[in-house]
Design an enzyme around this catalytic site. Structure first.
Site, PDB file in Angstrom:
ATOM      1  N   SER A  52      85.082  71.338  93.579  1.00 46.69           N
ATOM      2  CA  SER A  52      85.298  72.089  95.016  1.00 46.69           C
ATOM      3  C   SER A  52      86.713  71.915  95.397  1.00 46.69           C
ATOM      4  O   SER A  52      87.198  70.680  95.287  1.00 46.69           O
ATOM      5  CB  SER A  52      84.295  71.556  96.053  1.00 46.69           C
ATOM      6  OG  SER A  52      82.949  71.890  95.712  1.00 46.69           O
ATOM      7  N   HIS A  89      83.996  77.878  94.846  1.00 51.97           N
ATOM      8  CA  HIS A  89      83.564  77.954  93.361  1.00 51.97           C
ATOM      9  C   HIS A  89      83.598  79.593  93.104  1.00 51.97           C
ATOM     10  O   HIS A  89      82.917  80.354  93.374  1.00 51.97           O
ATOM     11  CB  HIS A  89      82.423  77.282  93.148  1.00 51.97           C
ATOM     12  CG  HIS A  89      82.091  76.105  93.324  1.00 51.97           C
ATOM     13  ND1 HIS A  89      81.764  75.022  92.135  1.00 51.97           N
ATOM     14  CD2 HIS A  89      82.200  75.130  94.476  1.00 51.97           C
ATOM     15  CE1 HIS A  89      82.045  73.711  92.760  1.00 51.97           C
ATOM     16  NE2 HIS A  89      82.086  73.772  93.898  1.00 51.97           N
ATOM     17  N   HIS A 111      74.846  73.238  91.411  1.00 51.92           N
ATOM     18  CA  HIS A 111      74.053  72.110  92.142  1.00 51.92           C
ATOM     19  C   HIS A 111      72.855  72.343  92.426  1.00 51.92           C
ATOM     20  O   HIS A 111      72.115  73.286  92.426  1.00 51.92           O
ATOM     21  CB  HIS A 111      74.968  72.050  93.485  1.00 51.92           C
ATOM     22  CG  HIS A 111      76.484  71.969  93.524  1.00 51.92           C
ATOM     23  ND1 HIS A 111      77.271  73.289  93.438  1.00 51.92           N
ATOM     24  CD2 HIS A 111      77.214  71.044  93.405  1.00 51.92           C
ATOM     25  CE1 HIS A 111      78.540  72.991  93.199  1.00 51.92           C
ATOM     26  NE2 HIS A 111      78.516  71.723  93.642  1.00 51.92           N
ATOM     27  N   TYR A 113      71.103  71.442  94.892  1.00 49.10           N
ATOM     28  CA  TYR A 113      70.828  71.959  96.240  1.00 49.10           C
ATOM     29  C   TYR A 113      70.917  73.294  96.447  1.00 49.10           C
ATOM     30  O   TYR A 113      70.201  74.115  97.162  1.00 49.10           O
ATOM     31  CB  TYR A 113      71.648  71.405  97.379  1.00 49.10           C
ATOM     32  CG  TYR A 113      73.339  71.631  97.143  1.00 49.10           C
ATOM     33  CD1 TYR A 113      73.646  73.003  97.503  1.00 49.10           C
ATOM     34  CD2 TYR A 113      74.175  70.586  96.595  1.00 49.10           C
ATOM     35  CE1 TYR A 113      74.942  73.085  97.462  1.00 49.10           C
ATOM     36  CE2 TYR A 113      75.336  71.039  96.743  1.00 49.10           C
ATOM     37  CZ  TYR A 113      75.950  72.149  96.984  1.00 49.10           C
ATOM     38  OH  TYR A 113      77.291  72.548  96.861  1.00 49.10           O
ATOM     39  N   GLU A 114      71.521  74.074  95.417  1.00 44.61           N
ATOM     40  CA  GLU A 114      71.184  75.787  95.474  1.00 44.61           C
ATOM     41  C   GLU A 114      70.097  76.168  94.888  1.00 44.61           C
ATOM     42  O   GLU A 114      69.988  77.484  94.810  1.00 44.61           O
ATOM     43  CB  GLU A 114      72.524  76.059  94.456  1.00 44.61           C
ATOM     44  CG  GLU A 114      73.827  75.697  94.882  1.00 44.61           C
ATOM     45  CD  GLU A 114      74.980  76.505  93.806  1.00 44.61           C
ATOM     46  OE1 GLU A 114      75.356  77.570  93.922  1.00 44.61           O
ATOM     47  OE2 GLU A 114      75.528  75.632  93.182  1.00 44.61           O
ATOM     48  N   ALA A 141      85.031  66.903  93.964  1.00 41.12           N
ATOM     49  CA  ALA A 141      85.366  66.429  95.457  1.00 41.12           C
ATOM     50  C   ALA A 141      84.434  65.451  95.948  1.00 41.12           C
ATOM     51  O   ALA A 141      83.020  65.561  95.563  1.00 41.12           O
ATOM     52  CB  ALA A 141      85.387  67.767  96.686  1.00 41.12           C
ATOM     53  N   MET A 244      77.839  65.354  95.109  1.00 43.24           N
ATOM     54  CA  MET A 244      76.872  66.130  94.896  1.00 43.24           C
ATOM     55  C   MET A 244      76.748  66.754  93.249  1.00 43.24           C
ATOM     56  O   MET A 244      75.998  67.954  93.079  1.00 43.24           O
ATOM     57  CB  MET A 244      76.522  67.029  95.823  1.00 43.24           C
ATOM     58  CG  MET A 244      76.637  66.669  97.290  1.00 43.24           C
ATOM     59  SD  MET A 244      76.133  67.899  98.527  1.00 43.24           S
ATOM     60  CE  MET A 244      76.702  66.939 100.119  1.00 43.24           C
ATOM     61  N   SER A 245      77.705  66.163  92.533  1.00 40.98           N
ATOM     62  CA  SER A 245      77.535  66.868  91.228  1.00 40.98           C
ATOM     63  C   SER A 245      77.880  65.682  89.955  1.00 40.98           C
ATOM     64  O   SER A 245      77.816  64.679  90.444  1.00 40.98           O
ATOM     65  CB  SER A 245      78.602  68.113  91.256  1.00 40.98           C
ATOM     66  OG  SER A 245      80.013  67.337  91.341  1.00 40.98           O
ATOM     67  N   ASN A 268      87.366  63.241 102.015  1.00 40.19           N
ATOM     68  CA  ASN A 268      87.050  62.788 103.416  1.00 40.19           C
ATOM     69  C   ASN A 268      86.583  61.206 103.087  1.00 40.19           C
ATOM     70  O   ASN A 268      86.068  60.848 102.210  1.00 40.19           O
ATOM     71  CB  ASN A 268      85.750  63.526 103.845  1.00 40.19           C
ATOM     72  CG  ASN A 268      84.655  63.307 103.079  1.00 40.19           C
ATOM     73  OD1 ASN A 268      84.459  64.057 102.104  1.00 40.19           O
ATOM     74  ND2 ASN A 268      83.442  62.355 103.645  1.00 40.19           N
ATOM     75  N   HIS A 282      82.628  70.811 104.944  1.00 40.52           N
ATOM     76  CA  HIS A 282      82.912  71.521 103.653  1.00 40.52           C
ATOM     77  C   HIS A 282      84.445  72.147 103.707  1.00 40.52           C
ATOM     78  O   HIS A 282      85.087  72.209 102.957  1.00 40.52           O
ATOM     79  CB  HIS A 282      81.821  72.604 103.378  1.00 40.52           C
ATOM     80  CG  HIS A 282      82.177  73.150 101.929  1.00 40.52           C
ATOM     81  ND1 HIS A 282      82.110  72.094 100.818  1.00 40.52           N
ATOM     82  CD2 HIS A 282      82.814  74.160 101.383  1.00 40.52           C
ATOM     83  CE1 HIS A 282      82.511  73.122  99.693  1.00 40.52           C
ATOM     84  NE2 HIS A 282      82.670  74.101  99.982  1.00 40.52           N
TER      85      HIS A 282
END
Length: 313
Positions: A52, A89, A111, A113-114, A141, A244-245, A268, A282
């Site tokens: 990301s 992306h 991902h 979550y997609e 990220a 998340m990856s 962050n 995000h």
């Protein structure tokens, strides 16, 4: 072959029929690999996943944008390939020369979550293997849990904790395909120690701006950011950064006997205190990616040059 015929939920079995199956067979992946190989001049030896904020076209600073003699293949045209839906992306494979070495960049990843199962999130890694890739550089990220980390720092991943695997969700579930690797692949050396040490040397010798660390990463399912209690638990477990990856991609790469280097851009600082009123979002991931994109591109270029000179057969 018209790649647009294949939608997110469709795969092809070994007989060529479209099904809504639970995984892609070796034959399915060979169809995908052949489609790609028919469109590029030669086989890449290094695969790069642009995380990301690190794969978009901002000020022409993205690694994939600066490759020489590029070939671009949108994900939506590739048989059996999923499509990335996340901002930041671009959703395409970009082939070309990086530091004089032919590589493939995933400009956007997939991902859980997609809505994709983990095997499909990691499927492009197996396609990379079939088209010639032996070395994987994975970037992401991540939120910084380690209190020493600041926004914009970079963390080389020395190890991971597979939290999703603890819950029984693993990209290697199901029948093992021995043409890729063994049923029970070891992960005690998932991240190549030599490449980690060399990456640290490169960062120091090139005097890149910003700080470089080494630490432990974990992947959670998302898409929500974590609660304070969850982050405190992860800190107790020894996690330095969370995203998340990456973990399922690395599992698949090591199963394929790829050599792996991975790093996180800390976008962050995680909220670890109930009285801290800041909230992750995000947009800050994208913003930090824009600011650090040029440095990370040059970092990866130097790593590719080292691999080509010292590690490739």
């Amino acid at each position: 072959m018209n790649g647009n015929k294949y939608t997110n939920g469709e795969i092809r079995n070994g007989n060529g029929f479209e099904t809504n199956g639970d995984s892609c067979t070796y034959d399915d992946l060979m169809i995908t690999a052949k489609y790609v190989l028919d469109r590029i001049p030669k086989m890449p030896s290094i695969g790069i996943i642009c995380g990301s904020g690190m794969g978009q076209y901002w000020n022409e600073g993205a690694l994939a944008d600066t490759l020489q003699d590029k070939t671009i293949i949108p994900y939506g045209e590739i048989p059996n390939f999923p499509v990335s839906t996340v901002e930041g992306h671009a959703g395409q494979l970009v082939f070309g020369a990086c530091s004089g070495t032919y590589v493939v960049c995933m400009q956007g990843r997939f991902h859980h979550y997609e809505g994709y199962p983990l095997w499909k999130c990691a499927m492009p890694i197996r396609v990379m293997k079939l088209i010639g890739v032996e070395f994987l550089i994975a970037t992401n990220a991540a939120g910084g849990i380690n209190p020493a980390f600041n926004e914009g720092d970079v963390m080389l991943i020395k190890d991971h904790i597979n939290m999703m695997g603890f819950a029984g969700n693993n990209p290697l579930q199901g029948p093992n395909e021995s043409r890729f690797g063994p049923r029970f692949p070891p992960m005690c050396k998932a991240y190549d120690r030599d490449l980690i040490e060399k990456a640290k040397d490169i960062w120091k010798n090139q005097q890149f701006d910003g700080r470089l660390f080494e630490g432990v990463y974990t992947c959670l399912g998302g898409p929500n950011f974590e609660t304070v209690a969850e982050l405190r638990m992860l800190k107790l477990l020894g996690v330095d950064a969370v995203g998340m990856s990456t973990v399922h991609e690395v599992l698949t790469a090591r199963h394929c006997n790829m050599t792996v280097l991975a790093f996180s851009l800390i976008t962050n600082e995680c909220v670890m205190d109930y009285y801290d009123h800041s909230q992750p979002n995000h947009e800050e991931v994208i913003d930090v990616g824009k600011l650090r994109q040029s440095t990370l591109r040059r970092f990866v270029e130097e790593i590719v040059a080292y691999i080509a000179k010292n590690r490739m057969k």
